[in-house]
Each structure stands twice: as C-alpha cells, then as structure tokens.
Design an enzyme around this catalytic site. Structure first.
Site, PDB file in Angstrom:
ATOM      1  N   LYS A  76       0.859  -1.174   0.000  1.00 39.84           N
ATOM      2  CA  LYS A  76       0.000   0.000   0.000  1.00 39.84           C
ATOM      3  C   LYS A  76       0.905   1.237   0.000  1.00 39.84           C
ATOM      4  CE  LYS A  76      -3.855   2.016   2.665  1.00 39.84           C
ATOM      5  NZ  LYS A  76      -4.691   1.873   3.890  1.00 39.84           N
ATOM      6  N   SER A 151      -9.716   1.904   2.957  1.00 44.49           N
ATOM      7  CA  SER A 151      -8.821   2.688   2.133  1.00 44.49           C
ATOM      8  C   SER A 151      -7.813   1.870   1.342  1.00 44.49           C
ATOM      9  CB  SER A 151      -8.071   3.676   3.028  1.00 44.49           C
ATOM     10  OG  SER A 151      -7.207   2.979   3.917  1.00 44.49           O
ATOM     11  N   SER A 175     -10.002  -0.608   7.018  1.00 46.10           N
ATOM     12  CA  SER A 175      -9.386  -0.370   5.711  1.00 46.10           C
ATOM     13  C   SER A 175      -8.705  -1.566   5.073  1.00 46.10           C
ATOM     14  CB  SER A 175      -8.373   0.769   5.809  1.00 46.10           C
ATOM     15  OG  SER A 175      -9.047   2.011   5.830  1.00 46.10           O
TER      16      SER A 175
END
Lengths: 485, 93, 483
Positions: A76, A151, A175
C-alpha cells in the site's frame, strides 16, 4: 501459470525451477500493465522489481532461498519505500521519496520478497471507497462500475485481479477488512502492536495497524510471520514473541479442530439484509466442522462510529500537521508569507475528505470541546473494548459480517460523508478495541462477493488463521476469481 | 449542537477554504458533529478513558547515538533549501 | 502608590544526554545546519518517537534534589501549533501528568536573607529548532539540529518579588543542575533558557495583576534587566490609568526593552492531548530509590558543610560551592593543603584571576589540585614565603615542574637559619647607623626599612616573621645595652 496462485504454490514453482523469479516478476508486471484501467497501482517499480528478482534467482542458485525469496508482492502506498515514491494517495506527497524503508518493507525485502509497486489508496487512508485518492479511484475487478472499498482498495483489487499474489494494507477502522470483503479476497488486521508502524504514514496512531491481503489463510500467516514482531523504533509495538508465528512458513497452517465456541453478536445481524443468508450459511459451515455457535451481545456497538470519528479525527488532525510545505512535500507557488505558505500548501495539497477529518479532529480537541468529545469518545472506547473482553470470556471467536452489503457504485456515497462512515460499522469496533480481525469471502450476491469477519481476543491471530484455514478447507469461495484481462 | 466556527478551526489547522468550500464543509461538519453527538446520550459515568488499546507502559531507549544523518538525502524532497537550511518566507517574531 | 512585582519563572534546562529525547541523533551544539537532524527529528512521514531512558533518569534526579513528588505515572502530550522550527506541527511535552510534581528551592540573597521558592512542576519535552532571520533577504532559514534536544521545563510558583530574587533563583537552579550533572549550564549556548511571567499589583493586594510573559531570556544579567524593564513598563501603564494586556513578549538586549511577539498571537489553543505514539511512563519505587541513592551532595549541603566543618565564612562558602567544578577543585587542593582558609584565599584570589586572564574553565585549570595543595603546605611549613609562592604558582601555571622542583630549581627556599640571618642583620645595622639611631629615637616605622633591606639581601627568601623577630631583638638589644 495460474494467475491466482498462492505464494505457497509460487514458492514451490520457484524451488522446482518451473520458472525463475525474473520470469515470475515479468509475468506479474505484464498483468499489471494489461489491467492498468483498474488503477490499482500508483507506482509500478519495474526496474527495482526486476533487479530484486535477479538477486532472488541468485539466492536460489546459492541455496539461500527463504519462504518469500522471489515472491512478488505490493505495498500500500502508505509504507515508506526508500527510492520509490510514497504518496499516501495525496497530492501533498506526489513527488516525495522516502529516505528510509518502513520496518514492514524492510522485513519483507530481507525475506526475499520482490516489490512490484505501490498500490492505490484513499488519501492518507481516509475513506471506504478509494474515491479519495488524488490519483483517481481504483476499480473493483468484479464490476468496474463499483468501488473496491477502502482505504486499502488498490491492494485488495490487485490481489483479487491476480496482479499480485499478496499485498500489504493498513487498517484503522476497517481499511483492510472492508476492501477484502468487497473484492472477494482474504485480509487480516492483526492485533494493535503486532506489526511495527515505523515508516507507515500515520492516520490515527492508536488505531493504525498494518496487515496483509491474500487468497488463503496460509498466505496471510506466512506474510504476517515476516511482517510482525517487536521493533525498537515503535514504542507501541509488542515485544511478545510467538514461536508459532515465526515457524508457520515451515510447519504450515493447521486447520483448527478444537471445536471452538463462536459468538454471533446480535447487534451485527439485526439490520443485515444483503448477505445475511450467506453469513448464516458460513456459521452453519463452522457448526458442521465441530464448532459451537452462540448468540452474544456487544451492547456498545452504536457508540463505535461516533467514538471512532472523534478519536481518529483528533489523532489525524495533528498527525497531518507535519504536511505544511516547509521541510518536504508539496509547497504552493510563490508564497507571500509564512501563513500563505502553510494555508495554500495544505489547502491545495489535501483533498476534501482529509480536510473534513482534520477540521473534525481540530474541533474535538479545541478548548471547551475536549471533554465533551475527545474524552467522551475515549470512555466509550473503553466500554466497547469491555464488551469484547466480556464476550471472550464465553466465546473463542466472534463471527460477524464485514460490511453492511456488497460493493457500492462509484459516486453513490461521495456526497454524504456520514453515510460513507456508516459503511465501517462492523469493522470499527474491533479497531477501537485493538483486536485482531480478518475478513474471508463467504459467498456471492448478484455476482459480487460478500465477506465474513472473524474477530478474536488480543494476539489470537493463530486461532483466527487456523479457523479460517478450517473454513477454506471446506469451502471454495476463495478460489473464485473475477474475469480480468 | 454547539456552533461550529469554521474560520477558527481553519486558522488552527492552517487550512484556507474558499466561500464554496467553506459552505460545503460547514454543512458536512454539521452533519458529522450531529452524528457524533449521539455519544452525548450514552452513559459513561465512572468510566476511565482508554487512550491506548493495549494499555502497556512506555519502553525506554538506551541513551546512544544510533542515527547517521545524511542531510543531502533528507533534503532531496525539500521545497527550498540553501546552505543546508530550509527556507521559508521571512518570519516576523 | 507602592507597587509589588510578582514573578514566576519557567526555566528550560537542556539535559546533557548523549542522544536526543526521542531519537538516536546527537544533540551536540554547533553542528553544520541540519546535519544533526535525523528523520525522527524532521518529522518525516511514518517516523515514531522512542523515549530516552537517560532523560527520564535525569528528570527524576532533579525532582528528588528539590524534594519534589515524583509521579510513578506520567504522560506525554502533543502541544499543537504551526511554526517552521517545529517540523511535526506539534511539540511532544507533558501537560496534565508531568514527571515531577511540587518541590522547593531555597535562594539566598546577598544580604543573607533566604527565601523558599515553590516549584510547581517539572516536565520533560523536546526542544524546537532554530529560525535564522538574518541569513537571506526576505527569507528565514530553518536549522533543525536542536529539534528533539531533551528539555526539563522547571515551572516556579509566582513566589519571586524582585528581579534580584529572580536572578538568585535562576542562579540557584543553574548551580543545582550542574551539581546533578544533568545540564552543562552553558547559558551562551542556550543550555538554560528562561521565560518570565511578570505582573505588578498594589503593595498589600492579594490578587494577582494581569501578567505578561517574556520569552527566551538566556543570561543572568538579561533576566534582571528584562524583568526590571517589564515591571517599569507595567507600572507606567497602570499609573497612567491604563490596563496591562496579557501578552507574550521578547526581550531585546540591544535596546533593553521588551516587545510584543506577533507570532504568538494566533497560538492560543494548543489542543493538548496524549500522544498516541507514546505510552504512559511508569516508574517503580525501586527505580526512584536507586536514583535517590545516586544523588551527589547538593550545593546547599556543601555550603553548610564548608561553614560548619571548615569554618569558612558564608561569603567564601557560597563563592566556592556555587559551581561544583570550583568546589571539587577546592576540596582536592584542601586534601593536600590542610588549611581551608588559605586554600579558599588562593582559589578565590590567584587561581581564579589566572583562569579569568587566560579565559579557562576550572576543569581546565593547568595547575593540578595536588600541586596547589603542596604549594600551600610549603607556605605553612615555612619552606617558602607567601610572596615567593606567587612566583611558584606562575611557574606551576606554565608547567615548569612540581612545587618542590620549582622551589629548588629557582632557589626559592626560605632562609630560616637564625645565625645567618643575624649576621645579615648586623651587617645592615652597621651599614645604616642613621636609621638605627632613628629607630632608637622612637621612630618604629623604620623597622619596615630594615625588613626591606633584609629581604633584598636574601632575594626575598628570608622568612618575614623570623626576620621581624630577629630585627626587633637586635635593635632592642643594642638599645638596651646603651641604657
């Protein structure tokens, strides 16, 4: 080559010489390229990946390969990577290159994993749809008109689309679990403190926890075993050593056959429409496998979203003060004064959701409101944690939905932040309590995946993963994949 | 609900909003605060605030120099530097 | 109207740790700009603070030295405000739960009066960087080397009633932290900086007047002058019918005035809250007891010992104990000299003057304590005269050798042979019959002339006491023989 191979399968292929790491990496880079419309990656690190793959091949030749040597993965874009851009999905870090690796990045690189690139995310991990990325939203590979969740949407979508076998994510209020559910992959948020936060840009420090996406429980366990562990650079990382975890890549994950007691919290099921029957089927599956089911109550569940948005907002409002255009990151053109520099750099650099949360948090911490909001939220946080701790005196694990429904359409909730926040209703409580939780695919509604959530006591990742292995041994939802390029 | 002074919050947070954004953010914040105000009805009497999920104690670091500073590398991403200093518009104290 | 100043000080003490409070970078003073600022100090994304054990130990040591409460549980908070020398946009400090609670410090004024000053609290925090406003046209340069240097902020109650008391308090703190070896005490390098809260009220009033805060004063003299200026400014405002406005001011030493700081106008709401990156600091009773056992003798105890055991005057004892380096040197000299008063005189006189002349610190004194002790012993055993001892001291300063080597090499040994001295005296009396006659006629002053002549004839090596004795004896004897 199976596009949706697990890292266990890939490691075997590499060991047997079916393909070299360089060949494997070229394959995944080509897949990322072919599926670029999904917008799952912000940065693809082609040169670095091929160099690392070449080193991995040399390690194989020297007989020094470990469990992750030559295995591709993606991070990420919130994890700092030395020499490769780290944007956090924000304009304010558009061109920023970290001078250090996050501990997670460093540990996985040392274990021989090959970084393909950095995945798309909601700006500073604030969002449940990936639509808050400065670089455009990632799309859901099951239906590109829908969001992948957020997210960590880029990581979830990339794993689901077979663009990488595993990817890291971070989970502050859901997330990892929510996009895992929306994209039909497995994703674990470990116990707070299990994985070092060093080098992971902070959103809400007392909630942020790094985790991993993959197809099966074994892959999650192997990557987690490398990522986790005490880090002297993180005061909040746990120094607890789990020999089970460090040995899991050799011993393999054993499906749990202890006949666990699994609690179903009534508050999580009462308004559930989409997926309710799938969740019941999953519960039944556990029962058939020897588990005992029982209804439980987590009475303070309603407090979770308000408490979360105060605590996370408060922490975020100060964690993001460092993005001020002075020492690094975006600076506005021709600042007339220091104030002008601060205000325009931050206003031009941050997107609207980040601003909303900063202002909410600033409000909650400001003079006269602190007790009514921040302190109140912390008290509710304790009550929420106590709900879980009491429940775990009676049950071994909790089974719950991950999300209220399937992935929604892009743009559906962008005008209503509060409705967007409600998406996290089932994932936030475990975050506030610091508990480990994971999401596994448990079926489909209208061609879209549904996820179920398992929540365990602090540091019970072994139980969570072995129970997941038990479920995945008896079901094949995790072996269904979207049609992609 | 308490009155939200967006201008004051923006000043504290060093954010500048134009009039349209200001109106939009005010409406959003009012909804968000109304949502979090559900907390106020919940009973938290005699409950200790929980600041940290694990409630552990701070670990102390031995007093040793462990960092090798590489200024040029750290300043590569800096918007403006000269002679090793970060530059900002003149500050009046 | 008679006005009474009310003053409280917040003193920032830079702790003398090897590394910074939350990072492993060096806090040493004077490095190239930003060459000592690591990613943690710079507040780059993802970095995290980890607390330095030594900073905690030093804070506890300070607390014990002022008989303060040591809290077994303390918390680090974030103090939020934007400033370019504060790279994270917040300072890590302690707000509700400091490590050190209430204590006291006793100050002594020059007239001997003592006052007990209450200390509210002392807390740990990180220092900010420095803004350099003069380097470039229209721009301010930021150096973050100082960022993260550990500070102990010592906050007093508003118990001080004059600029002189404020200075005495600041000096007493300065002595204390140097005794504890928790701060190098270098004011010029900013190792101790003081914020003064100043207000005035009609004498006899019990309520406090509105106060102003003067920031960042870094010398004893400026503390006195800045507070004096501020008191006068406030009295002027009140006497002309105005109101003192609460504000934050900066002392300009060149113009000797304080002026309002523009940059502080906005930062009125610091939004303190517990730093989620750090956990509560818990101190065990065993740890606190161990720190207590390690406390050195403190300045006031040492001073008391010097007056009672060594029979030194209050003034001498205060002079010698103010700086632990001086007191340590004194005691080392005394171990060989065995004469406290004479040792005090040498240290406060010749040794201090020579250090001052060569701009040296006591710890760099070129004369080893054992040698100065030996020199004093040689005066007391009549080996050399006090006068020639000064010559020996200068030779010791330039490292010519040991005391005894210098005495021998230069032939400075005192002449104490009565027979030889008598011969010299008789010869001088014979050569100076007029002066002998004058003395005998009752002019006692002439004795000085004879002493001078004897010293000249012996190149100063004669023992002056013995010369006096022998002269009187000879002059009287001659006198007596005539009678």
């Amino acid at each position: 080559m199976n596009e949706f191979a697990t890292i266990g399968e890939l490691a075997r292929g590499l060991r047997q010489g079916d393909y070299s790491s360089v060949e494997l990496i070229r394959h995944y880079l080509a897949r990322i390229d072919a599926n670029s419309t999904l917008n799952t990656f912000i940065t693809v690190a082609e040169d670095e990946a091929l160099n690392a793959a070449a080193s991995a091949d040399q390690a194989f030749e020297r007989g020094e390969a470990g469990p992750l040597t030559g295995i591709p993965l993606a991070h990420k874009d919130i994890f700092c990577t030395q020499g490769i851009a780290t944007t956090c999905g924000s304009r304010i870090l558009e061109n920023w290159i970290a001078p250090y690796d996050a501990t997670v990045v460093d540990r996985l690189a040392h274990a021989g994993a090959v970084l393909l690139g950095k995945t798309n995310m909601d700006e500073f991990a604030m969002g449940s749809s990936n639509e808050n990325s400065y670089f455009g939203a990632a799309l859901n590979p099951w239906d590109s008109s829908r969001v992948p969740g957020g997210s960590s949407g880029g990581s979830a979508a990339a794993v689901a689309a077979g663009l990488t076998p595993v990817a890291t994510g971070t989970d502050t209020g859901g997330s990892i679990r929510q996009p895992a559910a929306f994209c039909g992959v497995a994703g674990i948020k470990p116990t707070y403190g299990r994985v070092s936060r060093y080098g992971m840009a902070a959103f809400a420090s007392s909630l942020d926890q790094a985790g991993v996406f993959g197809h099966d429980a074994q892959d999650l366990a192997v990557v987690l075993s490398i990522m986790s562990g005490f880090d002297p650079r993180d005061s909040t990382s746990s120094d607890r050593a789990d020999s089970w975890l460090t040995g899991v890549s050799e011993s393999g994950l054993k499906p749990n056959d202890e006949g666990l007691t699994i609690g179903l919290p009534s508050e999580y099921f009462k308004d559930l429409n989409e997926g309710a029957t799938l969740l019941q089927a999953a519960a039944k599956e556990f029962e058939n496998a020897g588990c005992r089911l029982t209804q439980i109550s987590l009475p303070h569940t309603d407090a979770a979203i308000p408490a979360y948005y105060i605590i996370a907002g408060a922490e975020a409002s100060t964690n993001l003060a460092r993005y001020d255009g002075v020492h690094f990151g975006y600076r506005c053109e021709n600042p007339k004064s220091l104030e002008d520099l601060y205000q325009r750099s931050r206003s031009e650099g941050f997107g609207i959701e980040v601003k909303r949360r900063i202002l909410t948090g600033t409000y909650a911490l400001s003079v006269g409101y602190f007790d009514a909001y921040y302190l109140k939220a912390q008290k509710l946080r304790r009550l929420i944690q106590q709900d879980f701790l009491s429940a775990f005196e009676e049950v071994d694990l909790i089974l719950a939905p991950t999300t209220p429904g399937v992935a929604f359409h892009t743009g559906d909730l962008t005008d209503d932040p509060v409705a967007m926040y409600q998406q996290d209703i089932f994932t936030i409580p475990a975050s506030l309590a610091g508990l480990p939780a994971l999401s596994l695919p448990c079926g489909f509604t209208g061609g879209l995946p549904i996820g179920m959530q398992l929540i365990g006591p602090h540091f019970s990742e072994r139980r969570l993963l072995e129970t997941s292995a038990l479920y995945q041994q008896n079901t094949d939802w995790h072996q269904r994949h979207p049609e992609v390029a | 609900m308490a009155d939200i002074d967006i201008k004051h919050l923006c000043r504290l947070a060093q954010l500048a909003l134009n009039e349209t954004e200001h109106q939009a953010v005010r409406a959003d914040l009012e909804r968000i605060i109304a949502m979090v105000d559900q907390m106020q009805a919940m009973d938290t009497e005699d409950v200790e605030p929980l600041a940290h999920p694990l409630e552990a104690d701070q670990r102390l670091r031995p007093d040793e120099i462990t960092e090798v500073v590489d200024r040029d590398r750290y300043q590569r991403g800096a918007p403006a530097t000269r002679d090793g200093l970060y530059l900002v518009p003149r500050v009046v104290e | 109207m008679q006005w009474e100043p009310v003053i409280g000080l917040e003193v920032h003490v830079q702790l003398a740790t090897k590394s910074k409070i939350f990072s492993g970078a060096s806090p040493a003073f004077g490095g190239a700009p930003n060459a000592q600022a690591c990613p943690v100090d710079l507040g780059l994304p993802g970095v995290l603070p980890v607390l330095n054990a030594e900073a905690v130990r030093m804070a506890v040591m300070f607390g014990l030295a002022i008989n303060a409460t040591i809290y077994p549980y303390s918390i680090f908070d974030r103090k939020n405000y934007f400033y370019p020398d504060l790279p994270k946009g917040y300072q890590i400090s302690q707000f509700d739960h400091p490590i050190v609670g209430p204590g006291t410090l006793t100050i002594q004024m020059e007239n001997g009066d003592t006052h007990i000053i209450r200390i509210t609290r002392a807390h740990l925090e990180e220092d900010a960087g420095k803004s350099l406003h003069t380097a470039y046209a229209g721009m301010t340069g930021i150096d973050l080397n100082r960022t993260g240097t550990p500070l102990l902020e010592v906050v007093s109650e508003p118990d001080l009633r004059s600029p002189a008391q404020a200075v005495a308090y600041f000096k007493q703190l300065h002595a204390l932290v140097r005794y504890l070896k928790i701060c190098d005490g270098n004011l010029a390098e900013g190792s101790m900086r003081c914020d003064a809260n100043v207000s005035v009220r009609p004498l006899g009033a019990t309520e406090l007047g509105e106060r102003s805060e003067i920031k960042n004063i870094n010398s004893f003299r400026f503390v006195e002058k800045a507070i004096q200026f501020e008191i006068e400014r406030q009295i002027d405002i009140l006497e002309s019918g105005g109101k003192v406005k609460r504000d934050t001011r900066l002392y300009d030493s060149e113009r000797n005035e304080t002026r309002s700081m523009r940059s502080k106008e906005l930062s009125d709401d610091y939004r303190y809250f517990p730093d989620p990156d750090l956990l509560p600091v818990r101190l065990t009773l065993e740890f606190i007891a161990a720190v207590k056992a390690s406390l050195p003798e403190l300045p006031q105890a040492r001073k008391a010992r010097f007056t009672t055991e060594l029979k030194l005057s209050d003034y001498d004892a205060a002079w010698l104990t103010n700086d632990p380096a001086v007191a340590d040197y004194f005691e080392a000299v005394l171990a060989t000299a065995h004469d406290a008063k004479l040792t005090a005189n040498w240290i406060m006189g010749d040794a201090s003057a020579a250090l001052h002349r060569d701009d040296l610190e006591w710890t760099d004194c070129p004369v080893p304590a054992t040698e100065l002790g030996q020199l004093i012993a040689r005066i007391n055993d009549n080996t050399i005269s006090s006068k020639l001892a000064k010559t020996v001291f200068e030779a010791l300063w330039t490292k010519e050798g040991t005391v005894d080597e210098i005495i021998d090499a230069r032939g400075l040994r005192q002449l104490s042979d009565s027979g030889a001295l008598r011969g010299i005296i008789e010869k001088i009396m014979m050569d100076n019959p007029d002066q002998v006659a004058q003395y005998r006629a009752g002019k006692d002053r002439v004795l000085g002339f004879f002493v001078g002549q004897v010293m000249k004839a012996t190149q100063g090596k004669a023992n002056p006491g013995q010369v006096n004795e022998l002269l009187l004896d000879s002059l009287k004897r001659e006198k007596g023989s005539e009678e």
